[in-house]
Design a protein around this motif. Structure first.
Motif, PDB file in Angstrom:
ATOM      1  N   GLY A 229       0.808  -1.206   0.000  1.00 51.16           N
ATOM      2  CA  GLY A 229       0.000   0.000   0.000  1.00 51.16           C
ATOM      3  C   GLY A 229       0.838   1.250   0.000  1.00 51.16           C
ATOM      4  N   VAL A 230       0.471   2.213  -0.865  1.00 53.76           N
ATOM      5  CA  VAL A 230       1.131   3.516  -0.894  1.00 53.76           C
ATOM      6  C   VAL A 230       0.170   4.534  -0.288  1.00 53.76           C
ATOM      7  CG1 VAL A 230       2.255   5.267  -2.315  1.00 53.76           C
ATOM      8  CG2 VAL A 230       2.345   2.854  -3.000  1.00 53.76           C
ATOM      9  N   VAL A 231       0.634   5.218   0.758  1.00 51.64           N
ATOM     10  CA  VAL A 231      -0.194   6.207   1.452  1.00 51.64           C
ATOM     11  C   VAL A 231       0.621   7.469   1.680  1.00 51.64           C
ATOM     12  CG1 VAL A 231      -1.717   4.526   2.570  1.00 51.64           C
ATOM     13  CG2 VAL A 231       0.439   5.165   3.676  1.00 51.64           C
ATOM     14  N   SER A 232       0.014   8.452   2.369  1.00 47.15           N
ATOM     15  CA  SER A 232       0.687   9.745   2.505  1.00 47.15           C
ATOM     16  C   SER A 232       0.852  10.195   3.948  1.00 47.15           C
ATOM     17  CB  SER A 232      -0.098  10.808   1.734  1.00 47.15           C
ATOM     18  OG  SER A 232      -1.430  10.887   2.215  1.00 47.15           O
ATOM     19  N   SER A 233       0.687   9.292   4.915  1.00 45.38           N
ATOM     20  CA  SER A 233       0.885   9.691   6.308  1.00 45.38           C
ATOM     21  C   SER A 233       1.074   8.450   7.169  1.00 45.38           C
ATOM     22  CB  SER A 233      -0.310  10.485   6.825  1.00 45.38           C
ATOM     23  OG  SER A 233      -1.437   9.642   7.011  1.00 45.38           O
ATOM     24  N   PRO A 234       1.724   8.603   8.342  1.00 46.01           N
ATOM     25  CA  PRO A 234       1.862   7.476   9.266  1.00 46.01           C
ATOM     26  C   PRO A 234       0.509   6.960   9.751  1.00 46.01           C
ATOM     27  CG  PRO A 234       3.376   9.246   9.853  1.00 46.01           C
ATOM     28  CD  PRO A 234       2.455   9.805   8.812  1.00 46.01           C
ATOM     29  N   GLU A 235      -0.470   7.862   9.899  1.00 45.88           N
ATOM     30  CA  GLU A 235      -1.792   7.447  10.359  1.00 45.88           C
ATOM     31  C   GLU A 235      -2.458   6.535   9.343  1.00 45.88           C
ATOM     32  OE1 GLU A 235      -0.338  10.897  12.371  1.00 45.88           O
ATOM     33  OE2 GLU A 235      -0.757  10.631  10.213  1.00 45.88           O
ATOM     34  N   ARG A 236      -2.306   6.856   8.074  1.00 47.36           N
ATOM     35  CA  ARG A 236      -2.886   6.018   7.034  1.00 47.36           C
ATOM     36  C   ARG A 236      -2.135   4.688   6.934  1.00 47.36           C
ATOM     37  NH1 ARG A 236      -4.385  10.667   2.440  1.00 47.36           N
ATOM     38  NH2 ARG A 236      -5.866  11.755   3.796  1.00 47.36           N
TER      39      ARG A 236
ATOM     40  N   ASN B   2      -2.146  -1.284   8.321  1.00 48.16           N
ATOM     41  CA  ASN B   2      -1.680  -2.363   9.206  1.00 48.16           C
ATOM     42  C   ASN B   2      -2.853  -3.029   9.911  1.00 48.16           C
ATOM     43  OD1 ASN B   2       1.319  -0.529  10.173  1.00 48.16           O
ATOM     44  ND2 ASN B   2       0.992  -1.920   8.465  1.00 48.16           N
ATOM     45  N   ARG B   3      -3.833  -2.227  10.352  1.00 49.92           N
ATOM     46  CA  ARG B   3      -5.021  -2.794  10.997  1.00 49.92           C
ATOM     47  C   ARG B   3      -5.831  -3.650  10.024  1.00 49.92           C
ATOM     48  NH1 ARG B   3      -5.515   2.471  13.170  1.00 49.92           N
ATOM     49  NH2 ARG B   3      -7.288   2.911  11.773  1.00 49.92           N
ATOM     50  N   MET B   4      -5.770  -3.327   8.758  1.00 51.11           N
ATOM     51  CA  MET B   4      -6.487  -4.108   7.741  1.00 51.11           C
ATOM     52  C   MET B   4      -5.781  -5.418   7.420  1.00 51.11           C
ATOM     53  SD  MET B   4      -7.527  -1.071   5.070  1.00 51.11           S
ATOM     54  CE  MET B   4      -8.340  -2.188   3.917  1.00 51.11           C
ATOM     55  N   GLY B   5      -4.529  -5.538   7.839  1.00 50.36           N
ATOM     56  CA  GLY B   5      -3.756  -6.733   7.536  1.00 50.36           C
ATOM     57  C   GLY B   5      -2.727  -6.543   6.448  1.00 50.36           C
ATOM     58  N   CYS B   6      -2.557  -5.307   5.993  1.00 48.92           N
ATOM     59  CA  CYS B   6      -1.550  -4.984   4.972  1.00 48.92           C
ATOM     60  C   CYS B   6      -0.262  -4.595   5.691  1.00 48.92           C
ATOM     61  CB  CYS B   6      -2.053  -3.845   4.093  1.00 48.92           C
ATOM     62  SG  CYS B   6      -0.862  -3.269   2.868  1.00 48.92           S
ATOM     63  N   GLU B   7       0.746  -5.461   5.619  1.00 44.70           N
ATOM     64  CA  GLU B   7       1.991  -5.229   6.344  1.00 44.70           C
ATOM     65  C   GLU B   7       2.988  -4.392   5.557  1.00 44.70           C
ATOM     66  OE1 GLU B   7       3.482  -9.045   7.405  1.00 44.70           O
ATOM     67  OE2 GLU B   7       1.746  -9.570   8.644  1.00 44.70           O
ATOM     68  N   ALA B   8       2.968  -4.499   4.232  1.00 51.20           N
ATOM     69  CA  ALA B   8       3.932  -3.782   3.397  1.00 51.20           C
ATOM     70  C   ALA B   8       3.350  -2.422   3.020  1.00 51.20           C
ATOM     71  CB  ALA B   8       4.249  -4.586   2.143  1.00 51.20           C
ATOM     72  N   VAL B   9       3.944  -1.365   3.559  1.00 48.24           N
ATOM     73  CA  VAL B   9       3.415  -0.015   3.357  1.00 48.24           C
ATOM     74  C   VAL B   9       4.551   0.930   2.990  1.00 48.24           C
ATOM     75  CG1 VAL B   9       2.150   1.888   4.399  1.00 48.24           C
ATOM     76  CG2 VAL B   9       1.606  -0.455   5.064  1.00 48.24           C
ATOM     77  N   ILE B  10       4.272   1.826   2.040  1.00 49.39           N
ATOM     78  CA  ILE B  10       5.220   2.870   1.665  1.00 49.39           C
ATOM     79  C   ILE B  10       4.550   4.214   1.896  1.00 49.39           C
ATOM     80  CG2 ILE B  10       6.460   3.956  -0.252  1.00 49.39           C
ATOM     81  CD1 ILE B  10       6.775   1.163  -1.467  1.00 49.39           C
ATOM     82  N   ASP B  11       5.180   5.061   2.703  1.00 44.09           N
ATOM     83  CA  ASP B  11       4.688   6.412   2.957  1.00 44.09           C
ATOM     84  C   ASP B  11       5.352   7.335   1.933  1.00 44.09           C
ATOM     85  OD1 ASP B  11       4.146   8.979   3.861  1.00 44.09           O
ATOM     86  OD2 ASP B  11       4.334   8.454   5.983  1.00 44.09           O
ATOM     87  N   ARG B  12       4.617   7.672   0.887  1.00 41.79           N
ATOM     88  CA  ARG B  12       5.206   8.460  -0.207  1.00 41.79           C
ATOM     89  C   ARG B  12       5.571   9.878   0.237  1.00 41.79           C
ATOM     90  NH1 ARG B  12       1.404  12.001  -1.987  1.00 41.79           N
ATOM     91  NH2 ARG B  12      -0.811  11.461  -1.708  1.00 41.79           N
TER      92      ARG B  12
END
Length: 445
Positions: free
Chosen positions: A253-260, A265-275
């Motif tokens: 998942g690509v998002v734009s904030s630590p909160e997002r 992570n709560r949804m079960g998506c462990e791999a996240v990139i904060d653009r």
């Protein structure tokens, strides 16, 4: 409409609902033909839907044989409502005028007001003479693919039909209203464990994501595929994350904030990139993209994806990201796109595309079968609604502004005939079994 609401809340039978009179007028949110030029000279970002969206009484249209009247209990805001409200990229009255030339019933749509909205949950009030599978009293959700069966291009995949339209955007009598007219082939069963507003927010965005990823008309995702998802907590991105997880894939998942990122992570998506934290500069100026930034992005993807490039890129920002998306897909991978929220004139390096045998797949909403399949997963509790906040119909302009200015995550619900939140749950036992915490995971984001 008050008597209709009273009957629905009292659990009236289908026969009792069928005997209620259809009012001559009803409350709706609409834009006006004579105000289509009101934002001329104003920058897109500064155009305010609160100034153009009106809520007032409109006259009830005649019912065609293949249509139904529904009492709209709740609706939601989509980008097409924003586009209509700011008259971009063009006023939608041209769609209505073209529709008026198609048939006698098509002529009903050419009005001086365009009633907007492309998602709904509600109750069937009356059915046309040609309707077979639905009856008064049925609790339904509505998918927005508006197409008839009299053109050969409408068969096989109705999204390829020459006469395909989006209800409430390219047609009149949309969902942001207390009553609406829809074709019978737009109806689907309402999830029994969801409230009216939770049921209303899914149709357009969930089915769009389903077609993009799962359908044979999209990327044909399979178990084990890794999928890069732009805007992964947004209206379509949040559903995409769920479809990838539900289908045995790995979402990045690509998002734009630590909160997002925490929401993912709560949804079960462990791999996240904060653009935003990474501060990617894919464009060094208005005309030039920076391949070094693509490579930095690709490295960050591999760092969270077991050292591998992604099988699929779920692309919808358009101009700002398409070059990076094409670069990031693996050799033989697929980029599937359904929108261009940052601009529709896209550019990418064709060498990275053709020499590595990648595929670019276009996608637009979903056909009835795909919408029905997506809705079935919602009914089974395998996919959850992305409702974050709920507005009243009088606040439709305010809700549209929040979407226009990218201030809303997930989906914004709109109460129409429903007098409050949390109503319409018919199966509380199923809701409890699925888990209220899962169903309302996005609420308040």
């Amino acid at each position: 409409m008050e008597k209709i609401l009273e009957a629905i809340q009292a659990g009236a039978s289908g026969d009792e609902i069928a005997n209620l009179p259809i009012p001559d007028s009803y409350r709706a949110a609409f834009v006006k033909r004579d105000e289509a030029a009101m934002f001329e000279g104003v920058e897109s970002w500064d155009k305010d839907p609160r100034k153009s969206l009106h809520v007032d009484e409109v006259r009830t249209p005649e019912l065609a044989p293949d249509e139904v009247y529904i009492a709209v209990m709740a609706s939601s805001i989509n980008f097409n409502t924003v586009w209509t409200s700011i008259f971009e990229p063009l006023p939608t009255f041209g769609f209505l005028d073209r529709m008026a030339r198609e048939s006698e019933y098509g002529a009903r749509h050419a009005r001086d007001e365009h009633i907007v909205g492309s998602d709904a949950s509600g109750v069937v009030l009356r059915v046309g003479a040609a309707v077979r599978n639905w009856k008064p009293g049925d609790r339904v959700t509505v998918q927005c693919n508006y197409v008839d069966d009299q053109d050969p291009s409408a068969h096989n995949d109705s999204m390829l039909a020459s006469n395909q339209k989006i209800w409430g955007f390219e047609t009149n009598f949309g969902a942001l209203a207390d009553l609406s007219v829809v074709k019978a082939n737009q109806l689907m069963p309402k999830p029994t464990h969801l409230s009216w507003e939770e049921s209303a927010v899914n149709g357009l965005c969930s089915a769009t994501s389903y077609r993009m990823l799962v359908s044979d008309n999209g990327a044909r995702m399979k178990q084990g595929d890794s999928v890069l998802i732009w805007g992964a907590t947004g209206g379509i991105g949040g559903y995409a994350v769920q479809y990838v997880l539900n289908g045995g894939g790995t979402p990045i998942g690509v998002v734009s904030s630590p909160e997002r990122a925490q929401t993912l992570n709560r949804m079960g998506c462990e791999a996240v990139i904060d653009r935003k934290a990474a501060n990617y500069q894919f464009w060094s100026d208005e005309h030039t993209q920076d391949e070094k930034e693509w490579r930095r992005f690709g490295k960050d993807i591999r760092n969270v994806n077991n050292g591998e490039d992604v099988d699929i890129v779920f692309e919808h920002p358009g101009r700002s990201t398409m070059g990076a998306s094409v670069f990031a897909a693996k050799r033989g991978g697929t980029i599937v796109t359904c929108a261009a929220t940052s601009g529709y004139m896209v550019e990418f390096d064709n060498r990275h595309f053709w020499m590595k045998l990648k595929q670019l797949v276009s996608s637009h909403f979903a056909n009835y079968a795909e919408s029905w399949a997506a809705n079935k997963l919602l009914c089974e509790g395998k996919i959850q609604p992305l409702l974050t906040d709920t507005y009243t119909l009088e606040q439709a302009g305010e809700a549209s502004l929040a979407v226009h200015q990218n201030k809303a995550e997930g989906k914004l619900g709109v109460l129409c005939l429903a007098p409050g939140e949390g109503l319409g749950v018919d199966d509380p036992e199923r809701r409890e079994a699925i888990g209220d915490d899962k169903i309302t995971m996005f609420k308040g984001n």
